[in-house]
Design a protein around this motif. Sequence first.
Motif, PDB file in Angstrom:
ATOM      1  N   SER A 133     -16.922  22.984 -27.375  1.00  0.00           N
ATOM      2  CA  SER A 133     -16.185  22.004 -28.172  1.00  0.00           C
ATOM      3  C   SER A 133     -15.030  21.500 -27.320  1.00  0.00           C
ATOM      4  O   SER A 133     -14.590  22.168 -26.389  1.00  0.00           O
ATOM      5  CB  SER A 133     -15.667  22.620 -29.477  1.00  0.00           C
ATOM      6  OG  SER A 133     -14.769  23.692 -29.209  1.00  0.00           O
ATOM      7  N   GLY A 134     -14.547  20.303 -27.646  1.00  0.00           N
ATOM      8  CA  GLY A 134     -13.412  19.752 -26.917  1.00  0.00           C
ATOM      9  C   GLY A 134     -13.667  19.512 -25.443  1.00  0.00           C
ATOM     10  O   GLY A 134     -12.759  19.656 -24.617  1.00  0.00           O
ATOM     11  N   LEU A 135     -14.883  19.121 -25.093  1.00  0.00           N
ATOM     12  CA  LEU A 135     -15.208  18.887 -23.688  1.00  0.00           C
ATOM     13  C   LEU A 135     -14.429  17.691 -23.141  1.00  0.00           C
ATOM     14  O   LEU A 135     -14.429  16.615 -23.744  1.00  0.00           O
ATOM     15  CB  LEU A 135     -16.707  18.639 -23.530  1.00  0.00           C
ATOM     16  CG  LEU A 135     -17.189  18.254 -22.135  1.00  0.00           C
ATOM     17  CD1 LEU A 135     -17.041  19.421 -21.167  1.00  0.00           C
ATOM     18  CD2 LEU A 135     -18.653  17.780 -22.176  1.00  0.00           C
ATOM     19  N   THR A 136     -13.789  17.885 -21.986  1.00  0.00           N
ATOM     20  CA  THR A 136     -13.021  16.821 -21.344  1.00  0.00           C
ATOM     21  C   THR A 136     -13.258  16.853 -19.843  1.00  0.00           C
ATOM     22  O   THR A 136     -13.216  17.926 -19.222  1.00  0.00           O
ATOM     23  CB  THR A 136     -11.512  16.990 -21.608  1.00  0.00           C
ATOM     24  OG1 THR A 136     -11.278  17.041 -23.015  1.00  0.00           O
ATOM     25  CG2 THR A 136     -10.728  15.832 -21.007  1.00  0.00           C
ATOM     26  N   ALA A 137     -13.524  15.691 -19.269  1.00  0.00           N
ATOM     27  CA  ALA A 137     -13.652  15.593 -17.815  1.00  0.00           C
ATOM     28  C   ALA A 137     -12.266  15.451 -17.206  1.00  0.00           C
ATOM     29  O   ALA A 137     -11.440  14.679 -17.692  1.00  0.00           O
ATOM     30  CB  ALA A 137     -14.531  14.411 -17.437  1.00  0.00           C
ATOM     31  N   LEU A 138     -11.983  16.205 -16.151  1.00  0.00           N
ATOM     32  CA  LEU A 138     -10.681  16.194 -15.495  1.00  0.00           C
ATOM     33  C   LEU A 138     -10.714  15.282 -14.269  1.00  0.00           C
ATOM     34  O   LEU A 138     -11.785  14.875 -13.809  1.00  0.00           O
ATOM     35  CB  LEU A 138     -10.296  17.614 -15.088  1.00  0.00           C
ATOM     36  CG  LEU A 138     -10.283  18.662 -16.210  1.00  0.00           C
ATOM     37  CD1 LEU A 138      -9.999  20.047 -15.636  1.00  0.00           C
ATOM     38  CD2 LEU A 138      -9.252  18.297 -17.271  1.00  0.00           C
ATOM     39  N   GLU A 139      -9.545  15.003 -13.742  1.00  0.00           N
ATOM     40  CA  GLU A 139      -9.457  14.240 -12.503  1.00  0.00           C
ATOM     41  C   GLU A 139      -9.627  15.136 -11.281  1.00  0.00           C
ATOM     42  O   GLU A 139      -9.813  14.646 -10.174  1.00  0.00           O
ATOM     43  CB  GLU A 139      -8.107  13.509 -12.429  1.00  0.00           C
ATOM     44  CG  GLU A 139      -7.908  12.448 -13.504  1.00  0.00           C
ATOM     45  CD  GLU A 139      -8.952  11.344 -13.428  1.00  0.00           C
ATOM     46  OE1 GLU A 139      -9.388  11.020 -12.294  1.00  0.00           O
ATOM     47  OE2 GLU A 139      -9.341  10.813 -14.477  1.00  0.00           O
ATOM     48  N   ASP A 140      -9.536  16.441 -11.475  1.00  0.00           N
ATOM     49  CA  ASP A 140      -9.634  17.384 -10.354  1.00  0.00           C
ATOM     50  C   ASP A 140     -11.026  17.335  -9.728  1.00  0.00           C
ATOM     51  O   ASP A 140     -12.032  17.543 -10.430  1.00  0.00           O
ATOM     52  CB  ASP A 140      -9.358  18.815 -10.822  1.00  0.00           C
ATOM     53  CG  ASP A 140      -7.981  18.961 -11.455  1.00  0.00           C
ATOM     54  OD1 ASP A 140      -7.209  17.987 -11.383  1.00  0.00           O
ATOM     55  OD2 ASP A 140      -7.697  20.021 -12.005  1.00  0.00           O
ATOM     56  N   PRO A 141     -11.131  17.083  -8.432  1.00  0.00           N
ATOM     57  CA  PRO A 141     -12.446  17.036  -7.774  1.00  0.00           C
ATOM     58  C   PRO A 141     -12.919  18.442  -7.393  1.00  0.00           C
ATOM     59  O   PRO A 141     -12.154  19.403  -7.388  1.00  0.00           O
ATOM     60  CB  PRO A 141     -12.169  16.201  -6.530  1.00  0.00           C
ATOM     61  CG  PRO A 141     -10.746  16.522  -6.187  1.00  0.00           C
ATOM     62  CD  PRO A 141     -10.032  16.717  -7.503  1.00  0.00           C
ATOM     63  N   PHE A 142     -14.199  18.541  -7.089  1.00  0.00           N
ATOM     64  CA  PHE A 142     -14.758  19.797  -6.561  1.00  0.00           C
ATOM     65  C   PHE A 142     -15.852  19.460  -5.568  1.00  0.00           C
ATOM     66  O   PHE A 142     -16.348  18.327  -5.528  1.00  0.00           O
ATOM     67  CB  PHE A 142     -15.298  20.681  -7.692  1.00  0.00           C
ATOM     68  CG  PHE A 142     -16.594  20.188  -8.295  1.00  0.00           C
ATOM     69  CD1 PHE A 142     -17.824  20.579  -7.780  1.00  0.00           C
ATOM     70  CD2 PHE A 142     -16.586  19.321  -9.379  1.00  0.00           C
ATOM     71  CE1 PHE A 142     -19.012  20.127  -8.335  1.00  0.00           C
ATOM     72  CE2 PHE A 142     -17.768  18.852  -9.939  1.00  0.00           C
ATOM     73  CZ  PHE A 142     -18.980  19.268  -9.414  1.00  0.00           C
ATOM     74  N   SER A 143     -16.230  20.438  -4.777  1.00  0.00           N
ATOM     75  CA  SER A 143     -17.301  20.259  -3.791  1.00  0.00           C
ATOM     76  C   SER A 143     -18.423  21.242  -4.083  1.00  0.00           C
ATOM     77  O   SER A 143     -18.167  22.403  -4.430  1.00  0.00           O
ATOM     78  CB  SER A 143     -16.778  20.491  -2.367  1.00  0.00           C
ATOM     79  OG  SER A 143     -15.768  19.550  -2.044  1.00  0.00           O
ATOM     80  N   PHE A 144     -19.645  20.786  -3.957  1.00  0.00           N
ATOM     81  CA  PHE A 144     -20.782  21.680  -4.136  1.00  0.00           C
ATOM     82  C   PHE A 144     -20.860  22.660  -2.966  1.00  0.00           C
ATOM     83  O   PHE A 144     -20.605  22.272  -1.816  1.00  0.00           O
ATOM     84  CB  PHE A 144     -22.088  20.893  -4.194  1.00  0.00           C
ATOM     85  CG  PHE A 144     -22.329  20.189  -5.489  1.00  0.00           C
ATOM     86  CD1 PHE A 144     -22.844  20.865  -6.582  1.00  0.00           C
ATOM     87  CD2 PHE A 144     -22.044  18.839  -5.628  1.00  0.00           C
ATOM     88  CE1 PHE A 144     -23.073  20.214  -7.790  1.00  0.00           C
ATOM     89  CE2 PHE A 144     -22.263  18.175  -6.818  1.00  0.00           C
ATOM     90  CZ  PHE A 144     -22.779  18.876  -7.909  1.00  0.00           C
TER      91      PHE A 144
END
Length: 315
Positions: free
Chosen positions: A209-220
Amino acid sequence: MNKTDRLLAIVIELQRKGVLRAEDLAARFETSTRTIYRDIQALSEAGVPVVGAPGQGYSLMEGYFLPPVSFTVEEAVALLIGTDFVEQKFDTGYGVKAQSARGKIEAVLPESVSNEASRVRATMRLLAAGDAPISGQEKQYVEALRQAILERRKVKFHYSKNRPEIDGNRHSHRTAAPYGLVLVRGSWILVAHCELRQELRHFRLSRMSGLTALEDPFSFPPDFQLQDYLPADDRNVRVRVLVSPAIADRVKETCSFYLEAFEDREEGLIITFRVRQPEELLHWVLGWGANAVVLEPEALKIRVREEAEKMLKRY
């Protein structure tokens, strides 16, 4: 495969792969290289611009597409996932036709659309679709997570666990790097690196619940491929249940993830399950009623007895 079908299939293979040797085509269509040479000659005479390079193989002249079908990325992904579903859920005959259809779709896509469609499909995996309906919120979360995966952005959400007894906390806040989505028996699962646990974890979208996409990037991770990923099997508890002949066939058809083996006996069917916690099978055993008897472990026997006593008091 007759000659006409093979000629079209050769063009499609050349569009998909770029350059192929006569030996490769012969192996693909289970024929001789001499037949492939004749087919290439027939295609050239029909006006198909096949180019042969000594020591390299055959290719199509750049810019040649057959047929002139135009798909958007979303349309292409929908069709390709559809062929994956048919290949998995239907019989062998339809599975072969689905493979053929997928090859034709991939062959007619312009390179830019094909590359983008491949990138989107790499973020999703269909294992077992199941029949359970997916909620509207789950579909929204699938879309949001798919976008976050493509943009390589972390997500945060509230998560409700099914085993709060592990740390006494049923609800938790999670921040994670989403690696991919997997559909298993009707349930969408997010494969992600969880910052709270500092490891790769699986999250059911139905418990989010409350799913939000952040601005923080990540690398595979450089060695991670969703299509090759196999989660660690931590089902270390063995459960054996004896079910009566009256429900033996129904139990066999459940196709439970936990089912490991079954053995027919005169007194009924002995089923062996492997689980993380015996309680994971509690609702199954209770659903089978008096037609099932737990043989081991003792802890599950006690839990079934306790639940039966509680039910008896209610009635």
